[in-house]
Design a protein around this motif. Sequence first.
Motif, mmCIF file in Angstrom:
data_model
loop_
_atom_site.group_PDB
_atom_site.id
_atom_site.type_symbol
_atom_site.label_atom_id
_atom_site.label_comp_id
_atom_site.label_asym_id
_atom_site.label_seq_id
_atom_site.Cartn_x
_atom_site.Cartn_y
_atom_site.Cartn_z
ATOM 1 N N HIS A 1 -7.104 5.181 -4.880
ATOM 2 C CA HIS A 1 -6.367 4.162 -4.126
ATOM 3 C C HIS A 1 -6.496 4.422 -2.630
ATOM 4 O O HIS A 1 -6.737 3.491 -1.847
ATOM 5 N N GLU A 2 -6.353 5.663 -2.243
ATOM 6 C CA GLU A 2 -6.484 6.015 -0.832
ATOM 7 C C GLU A 2 -7.903 5.747 -0.338
ATOM 8 O O GLU A 2 -8.096 5.215 0.757
ATOM 9 N N TYR B 1 -5.854 -0.351 5.164
ATOM 10 C CA TYR B 1 -4.462 -0.249 5.602
ATOM 11 C C TYR B 1 -4.374 0.251 7.032
ATOM 12 O O TYR B 1 -3.635 -0.298 7.853
ATOM 13 N N LEU C 1 3.110 1.722 -3.245
ATOM 14 C CA LEU C 1 2.299 2.059 -4.410
ATOM 15 C C LEU C 1 1.825 3.506 -4.329
ATOM 16 O O LEU C 1 1.872 4.232 -5.324
ATOM 17 N N ALA C 2 1.403 3.943 -3.163
ATOM 18 C CA ALA C 2 0.979 5.335 -3.000
ATOM 19 C C ALA C 2 2.138 6.288 -3.270
ATOM 20 O O ALA C 2 1.963 7.326 -3.923
ATOM 21 N N ILE D 1 2.809 6.437 -7.068
ATOM 22 C CA ILE D 1 1.796 7.243 -7.759
ATOM 23 C C ILE D 1 2.052 8.720 -7.492
ATOM 24 O O ILE D 1 1.955 9.553 -8.400
ATOM 25 N N GLU E 1 -10.111 3.599 -1.582
ATOM 26 C CA GLU E 1 -10.417 2.166 -1.598
ATOM 27 C C GLU E 1 -9.676 1.395 -0.517
ATOM 28 O O GLU E 1 -10.250 0.560 0.158
ATOM 29 N N TYR E 2 -8.388 1.662 -0.363
ATOM 30 C CA TYR E 2 -7.562 0.823 0.503
ATOM 31 C C TYR E 2 -7.046 1.529 1.754
ATOM 32 O O TYR E 2 -6.458 0.877 2.613
ATOM 33 N N VAL F 1 -5.898 8.569 -9.551
ATOM 34 C CA VAL F 1 -5.576 7.195 -9.144
ATOM 35 C C VAL F 1 -5.149 7.174 -7.679
ATOM 36 O O VAL F 1 -5.551 6.296 -6.911
ATOM 37 N N ARG F 2 -4.321 8.152 -7.288
ATOM 38 C CA ARG F 2 -3.879 8.217 -5.888
ATOM 39 C C ARG F 2 -5.072 8.390 -4.950
ATOM 40 O O ARG F 2 -5.177 7.705 -3.927
ATOM 41 N N ASP F 3 -5.988 9.286 -5.308
ATOM 42 C CA ASP F 3 -7.162 9.520 -4.464
ATOM 43 C C ASP F 3 -8.053 8.278 -4.406
ATOM 44 O O ASP F 3 -8.556 7.914 -3.341
ATOM 45 N N PHE G 1 0.817 -1.218 0.000
ATOM 46 C CA PHE G 1 0.000 0.000 0.000
ATOM 47 C C PHE G 1 0.848 1.265 0.000
ATOM 48 O O PHE G 1 0.630 2.176 -0.787
#
Length: 166
Positions: A139-140, A147, A52-53, A56, A142-143, A135-137, A49
């Motif tokens: 991802h944040e 996390y 990847l963040a 990005i 969703e996960y 994508v970053r937003d 997590f």
Amino acid sequence: MSDNTAIEPTNVQTGAEVAAENDSTLPAPRNNTPAKPSWGGAIYGILNFVSLALRIMALATAAALLKEQLHFLKARMHDDAVRARRLAGHLAQAGVDPHFQAQALEVAASFERVAEASGELADAADGMEANANGVRDAHETEYGGIYETTQALPYEQPKPGFNAIR
């Protein structure tokens, strides 16, 4: 004081020997070879997590820097085109051969084409930055909660693919 006596190795038993000796109900390991590396394990080590963040975010930052540099290039090419046209005018006033005047105007046109192309590329970099931020937003969103929850738990979490149906 240092004693220079050699350390004798102890008798190390394998899992199968220990299980046979203790008459344990635990299954003995089949062999002592290490597990076969898998893509899942490699990806887990590379793309968790946080990393990847960060990747990005680095992509979005690089796109923003690229966009800024392309805007500087566009402004410089427009200035150079103006200077090339001014040079062509000075060449005409000086009575220089029209061939050289045409070359100066051709250079000015080339500078304009580069300026326009760099503007289009800057627009593409702007879109890339916006998409990376999206994508970053996502991802944040969703996960991020997952996390945070797993980090707050005192228990070690299973690796991805643990619950996969085989």
